[in-house]
Design a protein around this motif. Sequence first.
Motif, PDB file in Angstrom:
ATOM      1  N   THR B   9       0.817  -1.219   0.000  1.00  0.00           N
ATOM      2  CA  THR B   9       0.000   0.000   0.000  1.00  0.00           C
ATOM      3  C   THR B   9       0.852   1.271   0.000  1.00  0.00           C
ATOM      4  O   THR B   9       0.317   2.354  -0.204  1.00  0.00           O
ATOM      5  CB  THR B   9      -0.942   0.035   1.224  1.00  0.00           C
ATOM      6  OG1 THR B   9      -0.154  -0.176   2.389  1.00  0.00           O
ATOM      7  CG2 THR B   9      -2.021  -1.011   1.114  1.00  0.00           C
ATOM      8  N   ASP B  10       2.145   1.121   0.201  1.00  0.00           N
ATOM      9  CA  ASP B  10       3.022   2.300   0.116  1.00  0.00           C
ATOM     10  C   ASP B  10       2.861   2.928  -1.267  1.00  0.00           C
ATOM     11  O   ASP B  10       3.050   2.262  -2.283  1.00  0.00           O
ATOM     12  CB  ASP B  10       4.481   1.859   0.326  1.00  0.00           C
ATOM     13  CG  ASP B  10       5.427   3.052   0.333  1.00  0.00           C
ATOM     14  OD1 ASP B  10       5.300   3.905  -0.579  1.00  0.00           O
ATOM     15  OD2 ASP B  10       6.275   3.121   1.223  1.00  0.00           O
ATOM     16  N   PRO B  11       2.487   4.197  -1.335  1.00  0.00           N
ATOM     17  CA  PRO B  11       2.202   4.820  -2.645  1.00  0.00           C
ATOM     18  C   PRO B  11       3.361   4.691  -3.627  1.00  0.00           C
ATOM     19  O   PRO B  11       3.142   4.532  -4.827  1.00  0.00           O
ATOM     20  CB  PRO B  11       1.959   6.291  -2.312  1.00  0.00           C
ATOM     21  CG  PRO B  11       1.833   6.386  -0.848  1.00  0.00           C
ATOM     22  CD  PRO B  11       2.307   5.122  -0.215  1.00  0.00           C
ATOM     23  N   ALA B  15       2.459   2.562  -6.985  1.00  0.00           N
ATOM     24  CA  ALA B  15       2.488   3.152  -8.322  1.00  0.00           C
ATOM     25  C   ALA B  15       3.288   2.280  -9.277  1.00  0.00           C
ATOM     26  O   ALA B  15       2.874   2.029 -10.413  1.00  0.00           O
ATOM     27  CB  ALA B  15       3.093   4.553  -8.258  1.00  0.00           C
TER      28      ALA B  15
END
Lengths: 121, 325
Positions: B9-11, B15
């Motif tokens: 979930t770390d952006p 990405a």
Amino acid sequence: MQIKEIAKILEAEIIYIPDDFDRDITRVAASDLMSDVLADTGEFKLLLTGLNTQQVVRTALIMDLPGVVIVRGKVPNEKTVQMAKENEIPLLATKKTLFTCSALLFNAGLKGVDEFLHTRE
Amino acid sequence: MDQIDDYITDPKFAAIISNLDAEKCIRRTVYTLLPENTMADAKEMMRKRKISGIPIVNKNRELKGIISIEDIIISLEEGNLDDPIEKHMTTHLVTLNNNDSMSTILKKFLTYSYGRFPVVDDDNKVVGVVTKGDLALSILQQFGNIYLHYKKRDETLTFDKDMHTLENLDQDQCFTFAIENEHIDSAGEGSARMKKFLQSKGFQRDIIQKASISAYEAEVNVVIHGGGKGVIKLFTTPEIIFLFVEDSGPGIKDIDLAMKEGWSTASDEVREHGFGAGMGLPNMRRYADKLVILSDENGTKVEMLFIIDPHKKLPEGGEEPEGTG
């Protein structure tokens, strides 16, 4: 057709023709608008023009034209003649008008550049 | 478990992961067996196909279980290779869906300790399989592509900037001419020199003409409209000629009008020299494969790209027509 033959037909003064110049001339453009002359690259054409400025020789140089004929009795200025010599571009001058020159050369079998005119939309 | 979620979930990672194509890690050729096949059949298939797990499906290809190499080892130890598979197969199934994203797939692998997951469609029919090896390989390959892509993009961007300054380029392929001409009479010297430069590089005659005429019109425009001070810059490669003409004049008020043949704001004097007939920009558009005009009150920039046709061959002895040059 050789440039010397054209000079004869137009009763033109030979201001400059490079030694051993033997490019065959088959087409002619008659215009006072250099941008019009620049608008087709289909074939090397002799330029008949009423202008006597350096830009006529510059146009011939940029387009590899086989010569320039200045009509209607105009005399090219010194810089124009010098530029023609430096770049080995034949330069003629005649008293005849643009229309008469065009007609004489047309009757002698030379063609225009009509089929090379193209526009890009 | 929290740690795994943190990663996914770390952006930053999310990405990157969302850019990866899940399809690339799914193996679409799946070897399956029926529940009534024997454990010996499964062992043979694993040996022949060099695989370590087999989805077990019914006649409709619906997933019923899975047999792994561990199950075969146990069968060998217990001597029950002739048993039907359904007696020993794992029926507690964790599957991937055909439409799962890469992050879902990664999450499954990180959450469960299985080495492979069958991929099923919405009707629970087996349509593929993903192994840890497939996953790792596909991620590595895609990262490789992304890296290459970024690197290429970086080069393109830098090159684009360099084309306007002519810095960091092979100077042998560059031409610059400073236009300082307030009078139309002598306009065109830069274009004439540029033409000689292109001829010296052995380009095809027609591309030299197109570029030279366009440069000539642009140079005349600098003199007529651009205050007479400007620059011609040219950069060539075997594929393209990039021509850039810039002036510090008052700019073109209406580019749409200026693109129209016959429209001009030129003076009578200019017209007496055979220009100012409203053909300049239209001629550039006629000859350039790409024409970009940027104009504001600080000046006008005209960029032209000429693409060299690789199929046109130079005749022997070059393109110089006799009697000129």
